[in-house]
Design a protein around this motif. Structure first.
Motif: not given
Length: 447
Positions: A395-414
């Motif tokens: 449950a704790a990992a799910a909450v953290a993953a929600w705030f971390l995973i940002r596909p569009a932001a990652t693509i922009a950075a790359f």
């Protein structure tokens, strides 16, 4: 080849790779099926058995990383054949093993072949399907693990009762060797090398940037939490049902399949839902990462709730749901990583994701469960404390993953990094080469 044959070829490969995953997890899980008689015959304590179960993951980092980079240079057909050959070879020493050290040695060698398996399989699947068509075939192949347990559990349980636990290892070694022969005859390599719509024609970027990216970290954290559950279930579910809950060996053979059946239904349904959402124009942020986080937190809550119930149908139902829902992560997280990673580096990053998550979880989770069982007032109490901790972790990992995973932001950075490396103006996700409408909406919509 005829048009019909060409259209069916990718699904034949999916079938063969699903068999590959079935055998991969059957070869892993046979130790758990044999746990009770094996511990008795070799005079092992629960913590010693947990150590043996964890041993397979000690070389995961080496094997997994090596395998991920290997498929960047070599055809997946030959890599998969080599991995399955290692699995087959490591089952046969269990026919004469008489000590903890021999069991540990066999499991360590099995880890050499298992480490890269999942990443290599996904890389092979992605060579046959475009990005917006990958969710369903990826779900099917990833659920080969569940199919492996569902098919193997009652069969292996039967042979353990009828022929002894050693026979199960020999049987799986023989069947795995047969798959290698069939794959060498009928297996082939896919030709799809199209990047995702979001990544466009992104050139390779530094692995430091890839590994430190928040989307990769979030997916790996989620994968780690799920891998803790999978490795614990593989090693400890059969003895939990017999020693912890009081079911017979025959009953355990069938009850062991319940969480994996739930995984098949939930993951195939979740993978289909995710794919439909993407085709409808929903962003990956919600269609993939949001769905995986929801399933992970709900699964963790179900596992934690199970520990407060007495043995019975409701407890078994929560056990199945608590295990099944989080396994959708192993379909959606690789799809997210493939979505944002340059094609030339995809195999390596999938290998790193699988390796980090599995080795971190497998190296200690089965052992810690063994310690919990030993230190509990009763075996049932020890198992309950271990599963409660697992549910809270997920449950704790799910909450953290929600705030971390940002596909569009990652693509922009790359894209920005690629622009710096080439001296060109960075290409934003909204200014990519035109794609079909449904793909463009998925990549360009805001998060």
């Amino acid at each position: 080849m005829s048009t019909t044959g060409e259209s069916l070829k990718p699904w034949f490969i999916v079938f063969m790779l699903t068999l590959f995953m079935i055998l991969a997890f059957a070869d892993r899980a046979v130790l758990g099926f044999a746990a009770v008689p094996l511990m008795r015959d070799l005079n092992l304590t629960p913590s010693q058995f947990g150590l043996a179960a964890s041993a397979m993951y000690w070389v995961y980092p080496i094997a997994g990383i090596a395998g991920g980079f290997l498929v960047n240079r070599w055809p997946t057909k030959w890599v998969l054949a080599g991995l399955a050959t290692v699995w087959a070879a490591t089952q046969f020493p269990m026919l004469w093993a008489t000590s903890l050290n021999e069991v540990v040695a066999a499991r360590v060698l099995l880890g050499l072949g298992e480490g890269p398996a999942f990443a290599v399989v996904l890389h092979a699947v992605f060579k046959w399907f475009e990005d917006d068509r990958r969710a369903v075939p990826t779900s099917i192949v990833s659920e080969g693990a569940a199919f492996g347990i569902v098919l193997a559990a009652p069969i292996v349980a039967y042979f353990i009762v009828a022929q002894g636990w050693r026979f199960g290892f020999g049987l799986l070694g023989t069947v795995t060797a047969a798959w290698v022969v069939l794959w060498l005859i009928f297996g082939s390599e896919g030709k799809v090398a199209t990047p995702s719509a979001g990544a466009g024609n992104l050139q390779p970027v530094s692995y430091r940037l890839l590994l430190l990216d928040r989307t990769f970290i979030g997916n790996t954290l989620a994968g780690f939490a799920v891998a803790c559950g999978i490795t614990i279930m593989l090693a400890w579910l059969p003895p939990y049902l017999t020693r912890g809950l009081g079911y017979s060996t025959t009953q355990t053979g069938w009850l062991t399949t319940l969480p994996w059946i739930a995984s098949i239904v939930l993951v195939l349904g979740g993978g289909y839902l995710s794919q439909r959402l993407l085709l409808a124009g929903v962003t990956s942020r919600y269609a993939r990462s949001g769905l995986l986080c929801l399933c992970l937190v709900a699964g963790g809550a179900a596992t934690a709730a199970m520990t407060f119930l007495s043995p019975g149908p409701l407890q078994l139902a929560l056990l199945a749901i608590g295990f099944g829902l989080p396994t959708l992560v192993w379909t959606l997280s690789p799809a997210i990583i493939a979505e944002v990673t340059p094609v030339a580096q995809r195999g390596a990053m999938l290998g790193l994701f699988s390796t980090i998550a599995n080795s971190a979880a497998g190296s200690f989770a089965p052992y810690l469960m063994g310690l919990a069982v030993e230190r509990g007032a009763t075996p049932a109490a020890g198992y309950a404390s271990g599963f409660l901790l697992l549910g809270v972790l997920q449950a704790a990992a799910a909450v953290a993953a929600w705030f971390l995973i940002r596909p569009a932001a990652t693509i922009a950075a790359f894209q920005a990094e690629a622009g710096k490396a080439t001296g060109r103006r960075p290409v934003t996700p909204t200014a990519l080469t035109p794609q079909p409408a449904r793909i463009e909406r998925t990549a360009s919509a805001g998060e």
